[in-house]
Write an enzyme that holds these catalytic residues in place. Sequence first.
Site, PDB file in Angstrom:
ATOM      1  N   LYS A 141      53.664  37.285  42.556  1.00  0.00           N
ATOM      2  CA  LYS A 141      53.421  38.699  42.834  1.00  0.00           C
ATOM      3  C   LYS A 141      53.986  39.082  44.201  1.00  0.00           C
ATOM      4  CE  LYS A 141      49.126  38.933  40.150  1.00  0.00           C
ATOM      5  NZ  LYS A 141      47.652  39.117  40.241  1.00  0.00           N
ATOM      6  N   ALA A 153      47.948  38.319  45.619  1.00  0.00           N
ATOM      7  CA  ALA A 153      46.640  37.699  45.406  1.00  0.00           C
ATOM      8  C   ALA A 153      46.350  37.573  43.922  1.00  0.00           C
ATOM      9  CB  ALA A 153      45.543  38.517  46.094  1.00  0.00           C
ATOM     10  N   ASP A 154      45.547  36.576  43.604  1.00  0.00           N
ATOM     11  CA  ASP A 154      45.132  36.412  42.218  1.00  0.00           C
ATOM     12  C   ASP A 154      43.794  35.689  42.183  1.00  0.00           C
ATOM     13  OD1 ASP A 154      46.357  36.820  39.371  1.00  0.00           O
ATOM     14  OD2 ASP A 154      45.307  34.897  39.296  1.00  0.00           O
ATOM     15  N   GLN A 155      43.055  35.907  41.111  1.00  0.00           N
ATOM     16  CA  GLN A 155      41.780  35.232  40.920  1.00  0.00           C
ATOM     17  C   GLN A 155      41.704  34.710  39.492  1.00  0.00           C
ATOM     18  OE1 GLN A 155      37.939  37.408  40.533  1.00  0.00           O
ATOM     19  NE2 GLN A 155      37.319  36.227  42.334  1.00  0.00           N
TER      20      GLN A 155
END
Length: 203
Positions: free
Chosen positions: A59, A79-81
């Site tokens: 990203k 960011a990622d979760q």
Amino acid sequence: MLPPLVLASGSTARARMLRDAGVAVEVVTPRVDEDEIKASYRAEGAGVEDTAIALAEMKALAVSRKIMTSNPGRYVLGADQMLACGGIWFDKPADRAAARAQLEALRDRKHHLVSAAVLAKDGVRLWHHVDRAELTMRDVSDSYLDDYLAQVGDDVLGSVGAYHLEGLGAQLFSRVRGDFFTVLGLPLLPVLAILRQHGMLPT
């Protein structure tokens, strides 16, 4: 004065966290096929942490490379979760029925939320961080789930866990171990620290 941080994420929660912490943010939603990336990493036997970092990096780099010609020198945060429970990776539910099924799968069990962040500049990754939190969902009744979903409505569709710990979702849990910001989707304190190192925030 430096221009705002570019947030390569469509998450309103992450943008709000950063702005509430005093970070000027410009949101640019990346075009990344997350499902394909997850499937590829899963097929290779990668862990949830490595996959979350890879998603955050892709990203960040996608947006950084997109804007570097017209806006060189901009800092971009990806960011990622991800949520993992018993070896299963969960995604944001597509509808309320999927949200209910997900909550039923998580109740009376422990699961992990993994949040990753990557900082990039001019198409190059400068830094990354990943953090994990462990949450124990209580054995909620079917009737409670009905009431919960009726009250929160479609808001559950924007969360990988079908809950918001900062709201009514807190009542789903008996224990939370780990950083609160990580649960919300961003390892905020390490992000603020790296932004200070790069002169984006006062020291």
